[in-house]
Design a protein around this motif. Structure first.
Motif, PDB file in Angstrom:
ATOM      1  N   LEU A 105       7.313  55.901  -7.239  1.00  0.00           N
ATOM      2  CA  LEU A 105       8.207  56.584  -6.395  1.00  0.00           C
ATOM      3  C   LEU A 105       9.468  55.902  -5.915  1.00  0.00           C
ATOM      4  O   LEU A 105       9.872  56.357  -4.821  1.00  0.00           O
ATOM      5  N   ILE A 106       9.760  54.763  -6.307  1.00  0.00           N
ATOM      6  CA  ILE A 106      10.805  53.856  -5.820  1.00  0.00           C
ATOM      7  C   ILE A 106      12.036  54.106  -6.806  1.00  0.00           C
ATOM      8  O   ILE A 106      11.738  53.581  -7.960  1.00  0.00           O
ATOM      9  N   PRO A 107      13.112  54.447  -6.517  1.00  0.00           N
ATOM     10  CA  PRO A 107      14.502  54.572  -7.489  1.00  0.00           C
ATOM     11  C   PRO A 107      14.962  53.113  -7.353  1.00  0.00           C
ATOM     12  O   PRO A 107      14.796  52.346  -6.547  1.00  0.00           O
ATOM     13  N   PRO A 108      15.652  52.995  -8.512  1.00  0.00           N
ATOM     14  CA  PRO A 108      16.365  51.636  -8.797  1.00  0.00           C
ATOM     15  C   PRO A 108      17.679  51.506  -8.004  1.00  0.00           C
ATOM     16  O   PRO A 108      17.959  52.660  -7.293  1.00  0.00           O
ATOM     17  N   LEU A 109      18.473  50.436  -8.173  1.00  0.00           N
ATOM     18  CA  LEU A 109      19.503  50.369  -7.494  1.00  0.00           C
ATOM     19  C   LEU A 109      20.618  51.390  -7.979  1.00  0.00           C
ATOM     20  O   LEU A 109      20.883  51.744  -9.082  1.00  0.00           O
ATOM     21  N   SER A 131      23.285  53.812 -12.066  1.00  0.00           N
ATOM     22  CA  SER A 131      22.084  53.660 -11.572  1.00  0.00           C
ATOM     23  C   SER A 131      21.472  52.704 -12.457  1.00  0.00           C
ATOM     24  O   SER A 131      21.659  52.851 -13.776  1.00  0.00           O
ATOM     25  N   LEU A 132      20.755  51.745 -12.213  1.00  0.00           N
ATOM     26  CA  LEU A 132      20.108  50.678 -13.132  1.00  0.00           C
ATOM     27  C   LEU A 132      18.884  51.415 -13.576  1.00  0.00           C
ATOM     28  O   LEU A 132      18.340  52.460 -12.995  1.00  0.00           O
ATOM     29  N   ALA A 148      18.955  53.590 -17.573  1.00  0.00           N
ATOM     30  CA  ALA A 148      20.192  53.473 -16.596  1.00  0.00           C
ATOM     31  C   ALA A 148      21.007  54.627 -17.165  1.00  0.00           C
ATOM     32  O   ALA A 148      21.114  55.112 -18.076  1.00  0.00           O
ATOM     33  N   TYR A 149      22.131  54.879 -16.148  1.00  0.00           N
ATOM     34  CA  TYR A 149      23.231  55.914 -16.599  1.00  0.00           C
ATOM     35  C   TYR A 149      24.433  55.636 -15.784  1.00  0.00           C
ATOM     36  O   TYR A 149      24.268  54.864 -14.589  1.00  0.00           O
ATOM     37  N   SER A 150      25.527  56.080 -16.238  1.00  0.00           N
ATOM     38  CA  SER A 150      26.901  56.049 -15.390  1.00  0.00           C
ATOM     39  C   SER A 150      27.728  57.469 -15.794  1.00  0.00           C
ATOM     40  O   SER A 150      27.522  57.758 -16.595  1.00  0.00           O
TER      41      SER A 150
END
Length: 205
Positions: A105-109, A131-132, A148-150
């Motif tokens: 449950l740790i989100p990325p940068l 998000s990475l 990842a997404y933008s």
């Protein structure tokens, strides 16, 4: 499945912050570190039948010796001229348990960059959200890799003066290019909304 004899968590928490405030630029950087003893974690037991289609088993809660969590939060506001401003929000968290495996449950940068232009009654704003990918996952918890997404968002507003009252009309488009995406903590990996158009009218008197 709970555990009534589970031990209470004990946490050591440290935080350091840096702040700079000037007429043209503002910076707020904070970092924190937690060391948690007897960390409570749900370990997925694949031998117990799952209760829904998304799960791979049932989580049984137990204590693990320790967990470490590091987090960083950066906010930057830059206003080079009166009508133009830039804003950056960046958040990063890193966690691991005593076995050096990733904490679940740790989100990325994640980053949000916004540019706003204001001229008299007109306001225009563009946002870039990214998000990475999250490769640091805990398979015992049932996690999987998140891509990842933008995204790009646009907003605008205009204020009209009517005698002693004001009428503010706003229009915004979220996920401008209709990207399919979900965040690491989204339940069931269900995609978030695609392109969305919102309009607001605010009348003040």
């Amino acid at each position: 499945i709970g555990n009534p004899t589970i031990k209470t968590e004990k946490s050591n928490f440290f935080k350091i912050s840096f702040m700079l405030s000037r007429p043209v630029i503002k910076i707020n950087l904070s970092q924190s570190f937690s060391y948690i003893n007897d960390y409570i974690m749900g370990i997925t037991d694949t031998l117990i039948p799952a209760m829904n289609f998304y799960a791979k088993g049932i989580r049984v809660y137990e204590n693990i010796p320790a967990a470490k969590i590091y987090s960083m939060d950066l906010q930057l506001f830059y206003n080079p001229i009166k009508s133009l401003s830039f804003f950056l929000l960046s958040k990063f968290t890193l966690g691991k348990i005593n076995s050096s495996e990733a904490l679940p449950l740790i989100p990325p940068l994640k980053n949000i960059v916004a540019v706003q232009y204001r001229k008299e009654r007109l306001s225009l704003q563009t946002e870039y959200e990214s998000s990475l990918a999250q490769y640091r996952i805990n398979s015992d918890y049932g996690e999987s890799i998140t891509p990842a997404y933008s995204l790009f968002n646009v907003k605008s507003s205009y204020t009209f003066s009517i005698f002693k009252t004001s009428l503010d009309i706003s229009l915004g488009i979220t996920n401008l290019f209709n990207k399919a995406y979900y965040e690491h903590l989204d339940w069931g990996r269900t995609n978030r909304p695609g392109r969305s158009v919102e309009a607001y009218i605010n009348y003040s008197f």
